[in-house]
Design an enzyme around this catalytic site. Structure first.
Site, PDB file in Angstrom:
ATOM      1  N   HIS A  65      41.698   1.231  -4.977  1.00  0.00           N
ATOM      2  CA  HIS A  65      42.768   0.604  -4.174  1.00  0.00           C
ATOM      3  C   HIS A  65      42.353   0.545  -2.709  1.00  0.00           C
ATOM      4  O   HIS A  65      42.895  -0.239  -1.942  1.00  0.00           O
ATOM      5  CB  HIS A  65      44.100   1.342  -4.344  1.00  0.00           C
ATOM      6  CG  HIS A  65      44.147   2.669  -3.647  1.00  0.00           C
ATOM      7  ND1 HIS A  65      43.458   3.773  -4.110  1.00  0.00           N
ATOM      8  CD2 HIS A  65      44.753   3.062  -2.510  1.00  0.00           C
ATOM      9  CE1 HIS A  65      43.667   4.779  -3.288  1.00  0.00           C
ATOM     10  NE2 HIS A  65      44.448   4.378  -2.306  1.00  0.00           N
ATOM     11  N   LYS A  70      35.022   7.473  -2.676  1.00  0.00           N
ATOM     12  CA  LYS A  70      34.372   8.594  -1.992  1.00  0.00           C
ATOM     13  C   LYS A  70      34.516   9.874  -2.781  1.00  0.00           C
ATOM     14  O   LYS A  70      35.568  10.137  -3.347  1.00  0.00           O
ATOM     15  CB  LYS A  70      35.061   8.758  -0.620  1.00  0.00           C
ATOM     16  CG  LYS A  70      34.407   9.717   0.316  1.00  0.00           C
ATOM     17  CD  LYS A  70      33.327   9.052   1.132  1.00  0.00           C
ATOM     18  CE  LYS A  70      32.503  10.047   1.912  1.00  0.00           C
ATOM     19  NZ  LYS A  70      31.528  10.777   1.073  1.00  0.00           N
ATOM     20  N   LYS A  94      43.592  13.248  -2.614  1.00  0.00           N
ATOM     21  CA  LYS A  94      43.173  13.969  -1.408  1.00  0.00           C
ATOM     22  C   LYS A  94      43.026  13.004  -0.227  1.00  0.00           C
ATOM     23  O   LYS A  94      43.573  13.227   0.852  1.00  0.00           O
ATOM     24  CB  LYS A  94      41.826  14.641  -1.712  1.00  0.00           C
ATOM     25  CG  LYS A  94      41.329  15.592  -0.669  1.00  0.00           C
ATOM     26  CD  LYS A  94      39.919  16.103  -0.996  1.00  0.00           C
ATOM     27  CE  LYS A  94      39.842  16.821  -2.329  1.00  0.00           C
ATOM     28  NZ  LYS A  94      38.574  17.588  -2.475  1.00  0.00           N
ATOM     29  N   ASP A  99      45.265  10.599   4.881  1.00  0.00           N
ATOM     30  CA  ASP A  99      45.063   9.266   5.483  1.00  0.00           C
ATOM     31  C   ASP A  99      43.600   8.947   5.768  1.00  0.00           C
ATOM     32  O   ASP A  99      43.262   8.429   6.832  1.00  0.00           O
ATOM     33  CB  ASP A  99      45.889   9.126   6.779  1.00  0.00           C
ATOM     34  CG  ASP A  99      47.374   9.069   6.491  1.00  0.00           C
ATOM     35  OD1 ASP A  99      47.744   8.452   5.479  1.00  0.00           O
ATOM     36  OD2 ASP A  99      48.146   9.666   7.255  1.00  0.00           O
ATOM     37  N   LYS A 106      33.735  10.778  -7.967  1.00  0.00           N
ATOM     38  CA  LYS A 106      32.996  12.046  -8.066  1.00  0.00           C
ATOM     39  C   LYS A 106      31.781  11.834  -8.938  1.00  0.00           C
ATOM     40  O   LYS A 106      31.778  10.966  -9.811  1.00  0.00           O
ATOM     41  CB  LYS A 106      33.881  13.117  -8.715  1.00  0.00           C
ATOM     42  CG  LYS A 106      33.461  14.521  -8.371  1.00  0.00           C
ATOM     43  CD  LYS A 106      33.903  14.862  -6.976  1.00  0.00           C
ATOM     44  CE  LYS A 106      33.745  16.296  -6.618  1.00  0.00           C
ATOM     45  NZ  LYS A 106      34.612  16.625  -5.474  1.00  0.00           N
ATOM     46  N   SER A 362      33.631  13.633   6.550  1.00  0.00           N
ATOM     47  CA  SER A 362      32.757  12.619   5.935  1.00  0.00           C
ATOM     48  C   SER A 362      33.167  11.227   6.427  1.00  0.00           C
ATOM     49  O   SER A 362      32.321  10.362   6.662  1.00  0.00           O
ATOM     50  CB  SER A 362      32.897  12.640   4.414  1.00  0.00           C
ATOM     51  OG  SER A 362      32.061  13.611   3.853  1.00  0.00           O
TER      52      SER A 362
HETATM   53  N1  GLU Z   1      32.921  17.340  -2.293  1.00  0.00           N
HETATM   54  C1  GLU Z   1      33.901  17.401  -1.259  1.00  0.00           C
HETATM   55  C2  GLU Z   1      35.301  17.357  -1.863  1.00  0.00           C
HETATM   56  O1  GLU Z   1      35.513  17.695  -2.989  1.00  0.00           O
HETATM   57  C3  GLU Z   1      33.643  16.389  -0.167  1.00  0.00           C
HETATM   58  C4  GLU Z   1      33.775  14.954  -0.563  1.00  0.00           C
HETATM   59  C5  GLU Z   1      33.318  13.962   0.522  1.00  0.00           C
HETATM   60  O2  GLU Z   1      33.047  14.370   1.632  1.00  0.00           O
HETATM   61  O3  GLU Z   1      33.255  12.783   0.175  1.00  0.00           O
HETATM   62  O4  GLU Z   1      36.252  17.065  -1.188  1.00  0.00           O
END
Ligand code: GLU
Length: 470
Positions: A65, A70, A94, A99, A106, A362
Site C-alpha cells: 500500500h 521494508k 510497525k 508514520d 521480511k 532506516s
Molecule cells: N529488522 C528490523 C525490524 O524488525 C529493522 C527493519 C528495517 O530497518 O527495515 O524492525
C-alpha cells in the site's frame, strides 16, 4: 510446534482481528490488509569444505500500500515461511504506527551463520541478493532490506554492492538496503537505533503518572530493576541506555543461560566477558541460571525480551513478577500469555511500536541515499553563525559576557547524528502518545490492540483514498 499451538503468523492475525473488532471496515478491506501479498521461497547451493549444501531462503512482501516495502533479513536455523510472513506483516503495522511511509516485508535464510566462514557468508549473501534482483524483489523503490537477527552492517554492504553491480549506473542504488556501514552510504546512529527507540518508549511509559500509580511503581526510570533477554544489538543497546539513565540491570539472559545480581550487572563488562569467553557464565559476582528462560521470572520491574518470538507463553506467564514487559523483539509474547498478563494488570509495550526505532532510522538512511547528501551538511554552519550573532547582540545589550564553553554549547549546529537521534526521539514520543490515547478512548484491553487499531486505520485510509475500496 504441537498441533494445538498456533503459528506465529496466526498469532499476528489473531491480534489483528482482536483490533479490527473495534473498527467498522468491510471484511474485504480487512482481508486485503491482513494477507501477505507476495511470498517468494527459493533455494540455492553453497559450496563449503564438506561439499555442496542447499540453502533455503525467503523474501515476503506483506503489503504494497506504500512503496518501497521494508524489513530486515534474518539468518537463523529457525527461519521458516510462517515466521517470515509473520515478521513481514508486523513490519507493515510497525511502519504505519510510527508514520514511516513504507509497506512491510521480511527476508530470511535458514542457516546458522556461526557455522560459516566470512567468505562463505559473503557468497551466500551475494547469491541471495542476485536471486532477489532476478525476481524484482529488491530496489530503492521496490523493497529495501535491512539487518535483523544474525545479520549486520557487513551483510548489508555485500547486498548494496551486489545490487549496484547488477544495476550499473543506477544513481539511487545505495538506497536498495539500509543498515549499511557509513562508508557505503549508511547513517550515523542506525546501529544503536532500535535500542535507543526501546529506551525512549520505556521512558515514555515510566513518565506516565497514572499508569505508574496503577502498576505500583514510581514515576521515572531511576532505580527501576530490569531484566534483559538477549545481548545482541537490540538487547545490548536497550540495556545500556536504560542503565545510563539510572535503571539497575538485575538479569541478563542469552541462549546458553542467564546471570542475575540484584545489586546490578554492568552491561558493557558483561558484553565484553561474553565476547571474550563465548559464554555469559563465569561473570564475577553473578548468580547463574542454567535455563535462560528462568530469567524472565526474576523479581524485577521491567522485562525487555530482545531475542526471538514466543518467549513468554501460557506456561511461564503466570509466574512473571515484572510490572512492565517492553517488547524489544518481534512477537515475544503469545496471545494466550498476553491474556494472562492483562489479567495480572501487567503493562505490555508492544513490539510493533517499541522496536520501531530501527526502521525509523532506516527511513532516514534511505532519505539520505536518495538525497545524496549527509543530513546537516548544508544547515549546520548557518545555524552556528546565526546563533553566534544573536548571542553577541544579547551580550552587547545586556553587557553580560557568556563563557567560551557556554557559547560553544549554545551555538552547536546539528550534525547528522543529532538530527537522527532527535527525529527518532520525536517519533517514539509522539507514537507512544498516539497509541496511549487510542487505548484510553477505545477502552481496548491492551496497548497492542490500540497500536493495531492505529495502524489499521492508517492503512485502510490509504486503500480507501486510492479508490480501491469504497
Ligand atoms: N529488522 C528490523 C525490524 O524488525 C529493522 C527493519 C528495517 O530497518 O527495515 O524492525
Amino acid at each position: 510446534m504441537s498441533s494445538h499451538e498456533s503459528s506465529f503468523f496466526e498469532d499476528v492475525v489473531r491480534n489483528f482481528d482482536k483490533a479490527a473488532a473495534f473498527l467498522n471496515y468491510p471484511q474485504g478491506l480487512l482481508d486485503q490488509i491482513k494477507v501477505c501479498n507476495s511470498v517468494y521461497h527459493f533455494s540455492f547451493p553453497v559450496h563449503t569444505e564438506s561439499g555442496y549444501e542447499v540453502v533455503s531462503a525467503w523474501r515476503v512482501e506483506h503489503s504494497q500500500h506504500k512503496l518501497p516495502t521494508k524489513g530486515g533479513i534474518r539468518y537463523s536455523t529457525s527461519v521458516n515461511e510462517d515466521e517470515v510472513k509473520a515478521l513481514a506483516a508486523l513490519m507493515t503495522f510497525k511502519c504505519a504506527i510510527v508514520d514511516v511511509p513504507f509497506g512491510g516485508a521480511k527476508g530470511g535464510i535458514k542457516i546458522d551463520p556461526r557455522k560459516y566462514t566470512p567468505d562463505q557468508l559473503q557468497r551466500i549473501t551475494r547469491r541471495y541478493t542476485a536471486e532477489l534482483v532476478k525476481k524484482n524483489f529488491i530496489g530503492p523503490g521496490i523493497d529495501v532490506p535491512a539487518p535483523d537477527y544474525g545479520t549486520g552492517q557487513r551483510e548489508m554492504a555485500w547486498i548494496a554492492d551486489t545490487y549496484s553491480a547488477l544495476n550499473p549506473g543506477q544513481i539511487d542504488a545505495s538506497g536498495c538496503v539500509t543498515g549499511k556501514p557509513i562508508s557505503q552510504g549508511g547513517i550515523r546512529g542506525r546501529v544503536e537505533a532500535t535500542g535507543r527507540g526501546v529506551f525512549f518508549g520505556i521512558r515514555e511509559a515510566c513518565n506516565n503518572k497514572e499508569d505508574m500509580k496503577r502498576l505500583g511503581l514510581t514515576v521515572g526510570l531511576d532505580g527501576k530493576r530490569v531484566v534483559v533477554q538477549g545481548l545482541g544489538n537490540v538487547g545490548y543497546h536497550s540495556a545500556k541506555f536504560l542503565q545510563d539513565s539510572g535503571c539497575i540491570i538485575v538479569g541478563i539472559a542469552e541462549f546458553e543461560g542467564a546471570i542475575h545480581n540484584s545489586k546490578g550487572l554492568d552491561v558493557l563488562s558483561v558484553w565484553k566477558h561474553r565476547t571474550e569467553t563465548k559464554s555469559i557464565f563465569g561473570y564475577p559476582g553473578a548468580v547463574e541460571l542454567k535455563n535462560g528462560l528462568d530469567a524472565l521470572e526474576l523479581d524485577c520491574d521491567i522485562i525487555v525480551p530482545a531475542a526471538l518470538e514466543k518467549q513468554i507463553t501460557s506456561s511461564n506467564a503466570p509466574r512473571i513478577k515484572a510490572k512492565i514487559i517492553a517488547e524489544g523483539a518481534n512477537g515475544p509474547t503469545t496471545p494466550e500469555a498476553e491474556e494472562i498478563l492483562n489479567q495480572k494488570g501487567i503493562l505490555i509495550i508492544p513490539d510493533m511500536y517499541l522496536n520501531a526505532g530501527g526502521v525509523t532510522v532506516s527511513y532516514f538512511e534511505w532519505l539520505k541515499n536518495l538525497q545524496h547528501v549527509r543530513m546537516g551538511r548544508m544547515g549546520k554552519r548557518f545555524v552556528e553563525s546565526s546563533t553566534m550573532q544573536l548571542i553577541s547582540t544579547i551580550e552587547r545589550v545586556t553587557e553580560h559576557m557568556l563563557s567560551y564553553d557556554e557559547k560553544m554549547r549554545l551555538t552547536h549546529g546539528p550534525d547528522e547524528v543529532d538530527l537522527v537521534n532527535s527525529g527518532l526521539e520525536d517519533t517514539m514520543i509522539s507514537s507512544y502518545n498516539e497509541i496511549h490515547s487510542i487505548w484510553k478512548e477505545k477502552k481496548c484491553p491492551d496497548m497492542r490492540t490500540a497500536a493495531f487499531i492505529g495502524s489499521i486505520n492508517k492503512i485502510a485510509t490509504s486503500y480507501m483514498e486510492l479508490g480501491i475500496f469504497p
